[in-house]
Design a protein around this motif. Structure first.
Motif, PDB file in Angstrom:
ATOM      1  N   ALA A  81       1.063  -1.353   0.038  1.00 27.75           N
ATOM      2  CA  ALA A  81       0.043   0.169   0.063  1.00 27.75           C
ATOM      3  C   ALA A  81       0.939   1.266  -0.068  1.00 27.75           C
ATOM      4  N   ASN A  82       2.228   1.025   0.431  1.00 33.95           N
ATOM      5  CA  ASN A  82       3.130   2.129   0.283  1.00 33.95           C
ATOM      6  C   ASN A  82       3.494   2.381  -1.188  1.00 33.95           C
ATOM      7  N   ARG A  83       3.038   3.270  -1.790  1.00 35.01           N
ATOM      8  CA  ARG A  83       3.464   3.425  -3.202  1.00 35.01           C
ATOM      9  C   ARG A  83       4.769   3.676  -3.539  1.00 35.01           C
ATOM     10  N   ALA A  84       6.032   4.169  -2.585  1.00 35.47           N
ATOM     11  CA  ALA A  84       7.314   4.214  -2.854  1.00 35.47           C
ATOM     12  C   ALA A  84       7.793   2.562  -2.951  1.00 35.47           C
ATOM     13  N   LEU A  85       7.534   1.721  -2.082  1.00 33.41           N
ATOM     14  CA  LEU A  85       7.800   0.315  -1.984  1.00 33.41           C
ATOM     15  C   LEU A  85       7.249  -0.277  -3.190  1.00 33.41           C
ATOM     16  N   LYS A  86       6.028  -0.324  -3.450  1.00 32.89           N
ATOM     17  CA  LYS A  86       5.420  -0.671  -4.942  1.00 32.89           C
ATOM     18  C   LYS A  86       6.180  -0.366  -5.853  1.00 32.89           C
ATOM     19  N   ARG A  87       6.510   0.958  -6.114  1.00 33.24           N
ATOM     20  CA  ARG A  87       7.255   1.441  -7.388  1.00 33.24           C
ATOM     21  C   ARG A  87       8.633   0.962  -7.337  1.00 33.24           C
ATOM     22  N   SER A  88       9.347   0.813  -6.084  1.00 35.15           N
ATOM     23  CA  SER A  88      10.574   0.360  -5.841  1.00 35.15           C
ATOM     24  C   SER A  88      10.728  -1.220  -6.477  1.00 35.15           C
ATOM     25  N   VAL A  89       9.879  -1.852  -6.073  1.00 33.53           N
ATOM     26  CA  VAL A  89       9.707  -3.689  -6.497  1.00 33.53           C
ATOM     27  C   VAL A  89       9.554  -3.513  -7.973  1.00 33.53           C
ATOM     28  N   ARG A  90       8.599  -2.534  -8.486  1.00 35.36           N
ATOM     29  CA  ARG A  90       8.000  -2.768 -10.112  1.00 35.36           C
ATOM     30  C   ARG A  90       9.290  -2.515 -10.789  1.00 35.36           C
ATOM     31  N   VAL A  91      10.018  -1.554 -10.795  1.00 31.27           N
ATOM     32  CA  VAL A  91      11.222  -0.802 -11.437  1.00 31.27           C
ATOM     33  C   VAL A  91      12.687  -1.589 -11.335  1.00 31.27           C
ATOM     34  N   GLY A  92      12.904  -1.886 -10.106  1.00 32.42           N
ATOM     35  CA  GLY A  92      13.955  -2.607  -9.614  1.00 32.42           C
ATOM     36  C   GLY A  92      14.431  -3.677 -10.592  1.00 32.42           C
ATOM     37  N   ALA A  93      15.944  -3.785 -10.290  1.00 36.11           N
ATOM     38  CA  ALA A  93      16.336  -5.082 -11.192  1.00 36.11           C
ATOM     39  C   ALA A  93      16.359  -6.397 -10.690  1.00 36.11           C
ATOM     40  N   GLU A  94      15.873  -6.395  -9.399  1.00 28.79           N
ATOM     41  CA  GLU A  94      15.784  -7.564  -8.490  1.00 28.79           C
ATOM     42  C   GLU A  94      14.571  -8.583  -8.930  1.00 28.79           C
ATOM     43  N   ARG A  95      14.665  -9.802  -9.347  1.00 30.70           N
ATOM     44  CA  ARG A  95      13.798 -10.564  -9.636  1.00 30.70           C
ATOM     45  C   ARG A  95      13.095 -11.529  -8.954  1.00 30.70           C
ATOM     46  N   GLU A  96      13.748 -11.515  -7.521  1.00 30.74           N
ATOM     47  CA  GLU A  96      13.100 -12.479  -6.615  1.00 30.74           C
ATOM     48  C   GLU A  96      13.049 -11.392  -5.323  1.00 30.74           C
ATOM     49  N   LEU A  97      11.881 -11.798  -4.477  1.00 27.53           N
ATOM     50  CA  LEU A  97      11.796 -10.830  -3.395  1.00 27.53           C
ATOM     51  C   LEU A  97      11.848 -12.058  -2.343  1.00 27.53           C
ATOM     52  N   VAL A  98      12.591 -11.833  -1.411  1.00 28.33           N
ATOM     53  CA  VAL A  98      12.824 -12.852  -0.144  1.00 28.33           C
ATOM     54  C   VAL A  98      12.196 -12.087   0.800  1.00 28.33           C
ATOM     55  N   ILE A  99      11.084 -12.802   1.506  1.00 30.65           N
ATOM     56  CA  ILE A  99      10.573 -11.931   2.683  1.00 30.65           C
ATOM     57  C   ILE A  99      10.595 -12.664   4.123  1.00 30.65           C
ATOM     58  N   MET A 100      11.237 -11.842   4.756  1.00 31.50           N
ATOM     59  CA  MET A 100      11.523 -12.201   6.151  1.00 31.50           C
ATOM     60  C   MET A 100      10.825 -11.565   7.135  1.00 31.50           C
ATOM     61  N   ALA A 101       9.944 -12.204   8.057  1.00 30.49           N
ATOM     62  CA  ALA A 101       9.232 -11.656   9.193  1.00 30.49           C
ATOM     63  C   ALA A 101       9.235 -12.351  10.569  1.00 30.49           C
ATOM     64  N   LEU A 102       8.948 -12.052  11.558  1.00 28.26           N
ATOM     65  CA  LEU A 102       8.880 -12.621  12.716  1.00 28.26           C
ATOM     66  C   LEU A 102       7.289 -13.688  12.920  1.00 28.26           C
ATOM     67  N   SER A 103       6.687 -13.628  12.158  1.00 33.05           N
ATOM     68  CA  SER A 103       5.467 -14.271  12.161  1.00 33.05           C
ATOM     69  C   SER A 103       4.487 -14.199  10.856  1.00 33.05           C
ATOM     70  N   LEU A 104       3.969 -15.188  10.512  1.00 37.27           N
ATOM     71  CA  LEU A 104       2.877 -15.383   9.020  1.00 37.27           C
ATOM     72  C   LEU A 104       1.903 -14.533   9.454  1.00 37.27           C
ATOM     73  N   SER A 105       2.073 -12.960   9.192  1.00 37.90           N
ATOM     74  CA  SER A 105       0.956 -12.182   9.274  1.00 37.90           C
ATOM     75  C   SER A 105       0.095 -11.980   8.135  1.00 37.90           C
ATOM     76  N   SER A 106      -0.874 -11.125   8.182  1.00 35.54           N
ATOM     77  CA  SER A 106      -1.441 -10.674   6.894  1.00 35.54           C
ATOM     78  C   SER A 106      -0.668 -10.001   5.970  1.00 35.54           C
ATOM     79  N   ALA A 107       0.329  -8.868   6.760  1.00 27.85           N
ATOM     80  CA  ALA A 107       1.183  -8.080   6.058  1.00 27.85           C
ATOM     81  C   ALA A 107       2.148  -9.171   5.105  1.00 27.85           C
ATOM     82  N   VAL A 108       2.743 -10.353   5.659  1.00 26.88           N
ATOM     83  CA  VAL A 108       3.538 -11.285   4.867  1.00 26.88           C
ATOM     84  C   VAL A 108       2.751 -11.711   3.797  1.00 26.88           C
ATOM     85  N   LEU A 109       1.692 -12.052   4.139  1.00 24.15           N
ATOM     86  CA  LEU A 109       1.055 -12.736   2.821  1.00 24.15           C
ATOM     87  C   LEU A 109       0.596 -11.909   1.849  1.00 24.15           C
TER      88      LEU A 109
END
Length: 193
Positions: A81-109
């Motif tokens: 929902a943060n537009r800057a993060l969405k834009r960064s991931v959309r235009v970034g060179a990275e093709r894999e997003l590794v998600i690390m968190a302390l719980s399997l929350s709705s934010a992670v999903l």
């Protein structure tokens, strides 16, 4: 830090690694330590690193962002929902997003689904997310569903699976610091081809 040309184009997204009001129990501290280990590896390997916090959240000790790393705040459930993060991931060179968190929350999903919608491969770090039977069952359900699909939208891996030991990087922890040492790679009989 310049990206290492040999490293995969990965971005580590640390979601809600925040301080809790009460002292962490041993199980939670173990997950924080595993997050710290992967964070140190990602930095040494040249991955892009981004941190997402809820409004007012303060980083947990040992996993604070560096000045060179991106920090995003979320007001709702989804980090995207943060537009800057969405834009960064959309235009970034990275093709894999590794998600690390302390719980399997709705934010992670929701982050996993949003990244998939942007065409980015998603990996959840399973051994930082598990915090009881419910999370373990949820991770197992996600793995079962995604393996049943023709093109899985998310992979669940342990930290040791993400760290490429063939490159000769070994993490050494001492008190409050973690450093990366390089060591020669010794071929094992099953490595010969």
């Amino acid at each position: 830090m310049a990206r290492n040309a040999r490293s995969p184009l990965r971005r580590l997204l640390a979601i809600d690694l925040v301080r809790e009001a009460a002292p962490a129990c041993a199980e939670v501290q173990g997950r924080v330590d595993r997050c710290r280990r992967l964070l140190a590896y990602a930095r040494a390997a040249g991955w892009a690193v981004s941190h997402v916090y809820p409004r007012g959240g303060r980083p947990a000790a040992g996993v604070e962002p560096l000045l060179s790393e991106s920090i995003y705040y979320r007001a709702g459930q989804s980090p995207f929902a943060n537009r800057a993060l969405k834009r960064s991931v959309r235009v970034g060179a990275e093709r894999e997003l590794v998600i690390m968190a302390l719980s399997l929350s709705s934010a992670v999903l929701s982050a996993a689904l949003s990244a998939h919608d942007l065409g980015v491969a998603v990996t959840l770090v399973g051994d930082t997310l598990q915090s009881g039977d419910d999370s373990a069952a949820s991770l197992e359900a996600i793995e079962t569903i995604t393996h049943a699909l023709e093109a899985p939208f998310v992979h669940v891996e342990a930290i040791d699976q993400l760290i490429d030991s063939r490159r000769g990087l070994h993490l050494v922890g001492r008190d409050d610091e973690t450093r990366v040492d390089t060591a020669p790679v010794v071929a094992k009989p099953h490595d010969a081809a």
